[in-house]
Scaffold this motif. Structure first.
Motif, PDB file in Angstrom:
ATOM      1  N   GLY A  46       0.852  -1.183   0.000  1.00  0.00           N
ATOM      2  CA  GLY A  46       0.000   0.000   0.000  1.00  0.00           C
ATOM      3  C   GLY A  46       0.884   1.228   0.000  1.00  0.00           C
ATOM      4  N   ILE A  47       0.279   2.398   0.209  1.00  0.00           N
ATOM      5  CA  ILE A  47       1.076   3.613   0.341  1.00  0.00           C
ATOM      6  C   ILE A  47       1.052   4.048   1.802  1.00  0.00           C
ATOM      7  N   THR A  48       2.078   4.770   2.182  1.00  0.00           N
ATOM      8  CA  THR A  48       2.256   5.148   3.576  1.00  0.00           C
ATOM      9  C   THR A  48       1.302   6.269   3.991  1.00  0.00           C
ATOM     10  N   ASP A  49       1.195   6.423   5.286  1.00  0.00           N
ATOM     11  CA  ASP A  49       0.419   7.513   5.861  1.00  0.00           C
ATOM     12  C   ASP A  49       0.960   8.852   5.358  1.00  0.00           C
ATOM     13  N   HIS A  50       2.278   8.970   5.297  1.00  0.00           N
ATOM     14  CA  HIS A  50       2.902  10.196   4.790  1.00  0.00           C
ATOM     15  C   HIS A  50       2.449  10.469   3.348  1.00  0.00           C
ATOM     16  N   ALA A  51       2.414   9.433   2.518  1.00  0.00           N
ATOM     17  CA  ALA A  51       2.018   9.599   1.113  1.00  0.00           C
ATOM     18  C   ALA A  51       0.569  10.042   1.001  1.00  0.00           C
ATOM     19  N   GLN A  52      -0.322   9.384   1.751  1.00  0.00           N
ATOM     20  CA  GLN A  52      -1.736   9.766   1.641  1.00  0.00           C
ATOM     21  C   GLN A  52      -1.973  11.172   2.174  1.00  0.00           C
ATOM     22  N   GLU A  53      -1.220  11.573   3.217  1.00  0.00           N
ATOM     23  CA  GLU A  53      -1.339  12.943   3.726  1.00  0.00           C
ATOM     24  C   GLU A  53      -0.888  13.949   2.667  1.00  0.00           C
ATOM     25  N   SER A  54       0.192  13.640   1.970  1.00  0.00           N
ATOM     26  CA  SER A  54       0.709  14.530   0.931  1.00  0.00           C
ATOM     27  C   SER A  54      -0.245  14.651  -0.247  1.00  0.00           C
ATOM     28  N   LEU A  55      -0.890  13.527  -0.594  1.00  0.00           N
ATOM     29  CA  LEU A  55      -1.819  13.527  -1.723  1.00  0.00           C
ATOM     30  C   LEU A  55      -3.107  14.279  -1.413  1.00  0.00           C
ATOM     31  N   GLY A  56      -3.572  14.196  -0.194  1.00  0.00           N
ATOM     32  CA  GLY A  56      -4.884  14.756   0.134  1.00  0.00           C
ATOM     33  C   GLY A  56      -5.959  13.717  -0.142  1.00  0.00           C
ATOM     34  N   ASP A  57      -7.179  14.171  -0.343  1.00  0.00           N
ATOM     35  CA  ASP A  57      -8.319  13.257  -0.490  1.00  0.00           C
ATOM     36  C   ASP A  57      -8.188  12.407  -1.749  1.00  0.00           C
ATOM     37  N   VAL A  58      -8.024  11.095  -1.559  1.00  0.00           N
ATOM     38  CA  VAL A  58      -7.896  10.166  -2.680  1.00  0.00           C
ATOM     39  C   VAL A  58      -9.268   9.954  -3.312  1.00  0.00           C
TER      40      VAL A  58
END
Length: 130
Positions: free
Chosen positions: A28-40
């Motif tokens: 999967g992707i990390t918490d850091h990555a999803q935070e950087s991306l914003g709402d998926v």
């Protein structure tokens, strides 16, 4: 600081890898990555039975802010994808390490796991990017 579980392995491209009891790995992707991306808002996943090499593009994740490729962290065959993400891509934001996983692979060479970052090294990498 992002949540970085110690039992996982990581890539500098912000994917995580969990070795399962049956010898497969979940990615999967990390918490850091999803935070950087914003709402998926959309996740494109590879087809089951696809064989990928370490570093190959395996799919994509799109958010309201950006789109980003997902890379295969290891060499192997896709054995399962997380179909939940088709209808609920936001699961990646709410639970990136559990319900928000992307796909599972059967590894060609589990020795590749040793090439990945441990939690401490990944945390240092994330800090150095800031």
């Amino acid at each position: 600081m992002s949540n970085i579980p110690s039992e996982l392995r990581y890539l500098r491209s912000h994917e995580w890898v969990r070795l399962e009891e049956d010898g497969t790995v979940t990615i999967g992707i990390t918490d850091h990555a999803q935070e950087s991306l914003g709402d998926v808002v959309f996740v494109e996943l590879p087809e089951p039975s696809t064989v990928l090499g370490a570093g190959d593009e395996a799919g994509a994740v799109e958010s309201v802010k950006a789109a980003s490729e997902i890379y295969a962290p290891l060499t192997g065959e896709i054995v399962e994808i997380n179909g939940t993400l088709e209808d609920a891509p936001e699961t990646v934001n709410s639970d990136p390490y559990n319900d928000g996983w992307f796909f599972k692979m059967k590894l060609k060479d589990d020795g590749e796991l040793g090439d990945l970052l441990d939690a401490e090294a990944y945390a240092e990498f994330v800090e150095s990017e800031a």
